[in-house]
Structures are given as C-alpha cells and as structure tokens.
Design a protein around this motif. Structure first.
Motif, PDB file in Angstrom:
ATOM      1  N   GLN A  24       8.672  -3.528  -1.928  1.00  0.00           N
ATOM      2  CA  GLN A  24       7.558  -4.023  -1.761  1.00  0.00           C
ATOM      3  C   GLN A  24       7.425  -4.998  -1.113  1.00  0.00           C
ATOM      4  N   GLU A  25       8.527  -5.976  -0.931  1.00  0.00           N
ATOM      5  CA  GLU A  25       8.272  -6.969  -0.262  1.00  0.00           C
ATOM      6  C   GLU A  25       8.143  -6.840   1.369  1.00  0.00           C
ATOM      7  N   LEU A  26       8.080  -5.983   1.729  1.00  0.00           N
ATOM      8  CA  LEU A  26       8.741  -4.909   3.286  1.00  0.00           C
ATOM      9  C   LEU A  26       7.178  -5.088   3.274  1.00  0.00           C
ATOM     10  N   VAL A  27       6.674  -4.031   2.576  1.00  0.00           N
ATOM     11  CA  VAL A  27       5.070  -3.869   2.290  1.00  0.00           C
ATOM     12  C   VAL A  27       4.167  -4.659   2.247  1.00  0.00           C
ATOM     13  N   TYR A  28       4.599  -5.968   1.464  1.00  0.00           N
ATOM     14  CA  TYR A  28       3.599  -7.041   1.692  1.00  0.00           C
ATOM     15  C   TYR A  28       3.641  -7.587   3.086  1.00  0.00           C
ATOM     16  N   ARG A  29       4.718  -8.241   3.078  1.00  0.00           N
ATOM     17  CA  ARG A  29       5.194  -8.259   5.092  1.00  0.00           C
ATOM     18  C   ARG A  29       4.110  -7.672   6.168  1.00  0.00           C
ATOM     19  N   HIS A  30       4.434  -6.533   6.088  1.00  0.00           N
ATOM     20  CA  HIS A  30       3.762  -4.995   6.997  1.00  0.00           C
ATOM     21  C   HIS A  30       2.042  -5.778   7.022  1.00  0.00           C
ATOM     22  N   LEU A  31       1.293  -5.486   5.520  1.00  0.00           N
ATOM     23  CA  LEU A  31       0.273  -5.852   5.182  1.00  0.00           C
ATOM     24  C   LEU A  31      -0.262  -7.090   6.071  1.00  0.00           C
ATOM     25  N   ASP A  32       0.306  -8.199   5.938  1.00  0.00           N
ATOM     26  CA  ASP A  32       0.272  -9.754   5.863  1.00  0.00           C
ATOM     27  C   ASP A  32       0.059  -9.820   7.676  1.00  0.00           C
ATOM     28  N   THR A  33       1.147  -9.271   8.912  1.00  0.00           N
ATOM     29  CA  THR A  33       1.393  -9.230   9.943  1.00  0.00           C
ATOM     30  C   THR A  33       0.618  -8.660  10.302  1.00  0.00           C
ATOM     31  N   THR A  34      -0.499  -7.097  10.156  1.00  0.00           N
ATOM     32  CA  THR A  34      -0.898  -5.825  10.793  1.00  0.00           C
ATOM     33  C   THR A  34      -2.215  -6.207  10.281  1.00  0.00           C
ATOM     34  N   ASP A  35      -2.313  -6.587   9.301  1.00  0.00           N
ATOM     35  CA  ASP A  35      -3.237  -6.030   7.849  1.00  0.00           C
ATOM     36  C   ASP A  35      -3.358  -4.130   7.984  1.00  0.00           C
ATOM     37  N   SER A  36      -3.011  -4.229   7.797  1.00  0.00           N
ATOM     38  CA  SER A  36      -2.805  -2.473   7.284  1.00  0.00           C
ATOM     39  C   SER A  36      -3.310  -2.323   6.385  1.00  0.00           C
ATOM     40  N   ALA A  37      -4.717  -1.508   6.867  1.00  0.00           N
ATOM     41  CA  ALA A  37      -5.121  -0.773   5.169  1.00  0.00           C
ATOM     42  C   ALA A  37      -4.520   0.268   4.513  1.00  0.00           C
ATOM     43  N   LYS A  38      -3.188   0.799   5.158  1.00  0.00           N
ATOM     44  CA  LYS A  38      -2.274   2.446   4.553  1.00  0.00           C
ATOM     45  C   LYS A  38      -1.410   1.005   3.423  1.00  0.00           C
ATOM     46  N   ALA A  39      -1.272   0.062   3.973  1.00  0.00           N
ATOM     47  CA  ALA A  39      -0.812  -1.016   3.439  1.00  0.00           C
ATOM     48  C   ALA A  39      -0.951  -1.332   2.077  1.00  0.00           C
ATOM     49  N   ARG A  40      -2.390  -1.935   2.015  1.00  0.00           N
ATOM     50  CA  ARG A  40      -3.346  -2.732   1.079  1.00  0.00           C
ATOM     51  C   ARG A  40      -3.503  -1.584  -0.045  1.00  0.00           C
ATOM     52  N   GLY A  41      -4.084  -0.590   0.300  1.00  0.00           N
ATOM     53  CA  GLY A  41      -3.855   1.108   0.006  1.00  0.00           C
ATOM     54  C   GLY A  41      -2.878   1.279  -1.572  1.00  0.00           C
ATOM     55  N   LEU A  42      -0.840   0.836  -0.651  1.00  0.00           N
ATOM     56  CA  LEU A  42      -0.216   1.442  -1.539  1.00  0.00           C
ATOM     57  C   LEU A  42      -0.706  -0.299  -2.300  1.00  0.00           C
ATOM     58  N   LEU A  43      -0.064  -1.208  -2.000  1.00  0.00           N
ATOM     59  CA  LEU A  43       0.004  -2.571  -2.579  1.00  0.00           C
ATOM     60  C   LEU A  43      -1.450  -2.470  -4.088  1.00  0.00           C
ATOM     61  N   ALA A  44      -2.329  -2.036  -3.387  1.00  0.00           N
ATOM     62  CA  ALA A  44      -3.521  -2.478  -4.773  1.00  0.00           C
ATOM     63  C   ALA A  44      -2.940  -1.561  -5.961  1.00  0.00           C
ATOM     64  N   ASP A  45      -2.112   0.001  -5.529  1.00  0.00           N
ATOM     65  CA  ASP A  45      -2.209   0.595  -6.874  1.00  0.00           C
ATOM     66  C   ASP A  45      -0.397   0.658  -7.107  1.00  0.00           C
ATOM     67  N   TRP A  46       0.531  -0.100  -7.340  1.00  0.00           N
ATOM     68  CA  TRP A  46       1.976  -0.179  -6.788  1.00  0.00           C
ATOM     69  C   TRP A  46       2.676   1.031  -7.151  1.00  0.00           C
ATOM     70  N   PRO A  47       2.679   0.265  -8.982  1.00  0.00           N
ATOM     71  CA  PRO A  47       3.591   0.914  -9.652  1.00  0.00           C
ATOM     72  C   PRO A  47       3.231   3.395  -8.933  1.00  0.00           C
ATOM     73  N   ALA A  48       1.917   3.464  -8.610  1.00  0.00           N
ATOM     74  CA  ALA A  48       1.872   4.317  -8.654  1.00  0.00           C
ATOM     75  C   ALA A  48       2.294   5.587  -7.494  1.00  0.00           C
ATOM     76  N   ALA A  49       2.136   4.122  -6.696  1.00  0.00           N
ATOM     77  CA  ALA A  49       2.632   4.504  -5.046  1.00  0.00           C
ATOM     78  C   ALA A  49       4.409   4.514  -5.028  1.00  0.00           C
ATOM     79  N   GLN A  50       5.083   3.592  -5.742  1.00  0.00           N
ATOM     80  CA  GLN A  50       6.609   3.145  -5.414  1.00  0.00           C
ATOM     81  C   GLN A  50       7.404   4.499  -6.569  1.00  0.00           C
ATOM     82  N   LYS A  51       6.566   5.622  -7.165  1.00  0.00           N
ATOM     83  CA  LYS A  51       6.721   6.431  -7.291  1.00  0.00           C
ATOM     84  C   LYS A  51       6.910   7.556  -6.953  1.00  0.00           C
ATOM     85  N   ARG A  52       6.241   8.015  -5.380  1.00  0.00           N
ATOM     86  CA  ARG A  52       6.403   8.659  -4.186  1.00  0.00           C
ATOM     87  C   ARG A  52       7.160   8.332  -2.766  1.00  0.00           C
ATOM     88  N   PHE A  53       7.675   7.198  -3.210  1.00  0.00           N
ATOM     89  CA  PHE A  53       8.825   7.038  -2.382  1.00  0.00           C
ATOM     90  C   PHE A  53      10.235   7.404  -2.859  1.00  0.00           C
TER      91      PHE A  53
END
Length: 272
Positions: A219-248
């Motif tokens: 989760q921390e690395l996905v946050y860092r990715h969002l912070d540094t790149t403004d990634s829409a992909k990262a933002r979408g995953l973090l918006a529903d992190w409990p569900a996203a985590q299960k897909r990794f």
C-alpha cells in the motif's frame, strides 16, 4: 538540450533543481554524479559517495523523449523526473536516487494501457527507486539486486534472475515471469486471473498478499506511485484498497518464506 544550459533554481528545501528538454539523446541522460554535496549552480560529472539513505540534494525536471539508458548508474541524492517517455535500459545499474517517468497531463490515451519505458529497465540495479506511470517492456528488473519499483505492466521475462529488491506491477505481465528469481519480492496485480499461467514456477511461488507487513509495504508503494506520477491506476486501486489488495499475488523464491522487505526512504515521494 544540454544540462549545462538549463537554468538552475532552488526548491522550498533549498535543493538545486535543473529543468531541461530532451529528445532522442545521443548520450544517456541522467549519468550525472555529484562531486560534492554543495552543488553550486550546476550538476557536474564526478565520483559519488552519497548513500541510499541520504536525502535528495538535487533534482532534474525533464520533458520529452529520452533515449537509451536514461538514469543509468544513478546514485543517491539525485532525482530524475521525466515528463514524456524513455527507451531501453532505464535505471541500468543504478545504486540510489529516484527516477520518475510520467506522460504529459494532457495526454489523450490511458497510461496504464500503454508503454512508457522500453526493454531491460533496472538491469543489474542495486538500489534506488523507479516509478513509471505506464507499462515497461520485456525483461523488466532483470538481475535486479536491490532497487524498488512500481510500474503498470511489463512484457515477457519480468524479474528474470532477480536476487533482491521490490517490484510492484499494477497491470498485466508477459510470459516467463520470475524465471531464475532467487531473491527479492514482487507484488503483481492479477485483474484477469491469468498471472499463474504466465509465471515460471520453477524457482518461485505465488501466495496471496495477506501478511500485515506485505499489505503495509504494498500500500505504501502504491501511495508513493500516486504521489510521484499522479497515476490514475494507483488512485483507483487506493480508492477501494481492501478489494484491490485481494487481486495481488506476492511472488517469492521457493527457497525461503520471504518476509516483506522494510520500505526504503524515497526522497522524491513526499505524500500529498
């Protein structure tokens, strides 16, 4: 454009920052080192002794299309932030510092569905961070021995012969993922359920991301990715992190029950 011609400025923390445009560079961009901590007005070539734990002391803000080996042999204290795209061997042999590659804000395509890096990026890297808002090519992080990275998809042979480090893939992979991987850890987002068929399971195993340390690091690395790149992909995953985590999937060598590595500081990744 030559870096010597770039007008230096200082950021809010009094760190020198240079800005320049690049296009099809004849020599690798980013193969710049620090002669001493006080940079003065320009970055110069020389020997670098900054450790990975050092804070960022200089940054390069670049725009355009970088050629081969962008950021090769980068060392601690330097951040390269490219708005555009880069070719093969990004971060080759880097031992520290941070590389960020992102498309222009006004782009008309979906970054997570398109390539932004070429092949064989992070080849033999031993430290540092790479964040790319888009996909990388084949043999991503081959022989990686300590770098940390987040990208949004890779081609064939990802993490081949990897011995250490952390790689997060927020998208699809090609075939033969993890061939010869003897160390480090990868976290792969498997949205279509195909990843187990694409991984080379001779030396690795796939386990759900359930341990507390793994969840926190990912989760921390996905946050860092969002912070540094403004990634829409990262933002979408973090918006529903409990569900996203299960897909990794956590990818680790079979030889050991690999614990989640401790997160390393990333000077370019201030939380917004």
């Amino acid at each position: 454009a030559g870096l010597a011609a770039a007008a230096p400025r200082r950021d809010a923390d009094d760190r020198p920052v240079l800005g320049a445009a690049v296009e099809l560079l004849e020599r690798p961009a980013g193969t710049v080192h620090l002669r001493h901590a006080d940079l003065g007005e320009h970055l110069v070539s020389g020997e670098c002794r900054l450790e990975e734990s050092e804070v960022e002391v200089a940054g390069l803000d670049l725009t355009g299309s970088a050629g081969q080996s962008f950021g090769t042999f980068l060392c601690g204290g330097i951040s390269l932030r490219l708005t555009g795209e880069a070719n093969d061997y990004v971060g080759k042999g880097m031992c520290g510092g941070t590389i960020v590659v992102r498309p222009p804000a006004e782009t008309g395509f979906t970054p997570s569905e398109n390539s932004i890096l070429g092949n064989t990026c992070l080849y033999g890297a031993s430290g540092g961070h790479l964040f790319a808002c888009g996909r990388a090519g084949e043999r991503f992080a081959v022989r990686n021995s300590g770098a940390t990275s987040v990208v949004e998809g890779v081609g064939d042979h990802g993490c081949e012969y990897m011995t250490n480090g952390v790689v997060v893939i927020l998208g699809p992979t090609g075939r033969n993922f993890g061939a010869g991987m003897s160390g480090g850890v990868a976290y792969v987002l498997d949205e279509d359920g195909h990843f187990p068929k694409l991984a080379n399971l001779e030396m690795i195993e796939l386990v759900p991301v359930e341990e507390t340390a793994d969840v926190a690091l990912l989760q921390e690395l996905v946050y860092r990715h969002l912070d540094t790149t403004d990634s829409a992909k990262a933002r979408g995953l973090l918006a529903d992190w409990p569900a996203a985590q299960k897909r990794f999937w956590k990818v680790r060598p079979k030889a050991a029950n690999t614990p989640a590595p401790a997160a390393k500081p990333s000077p370019a990744a201030a939380r917004v």
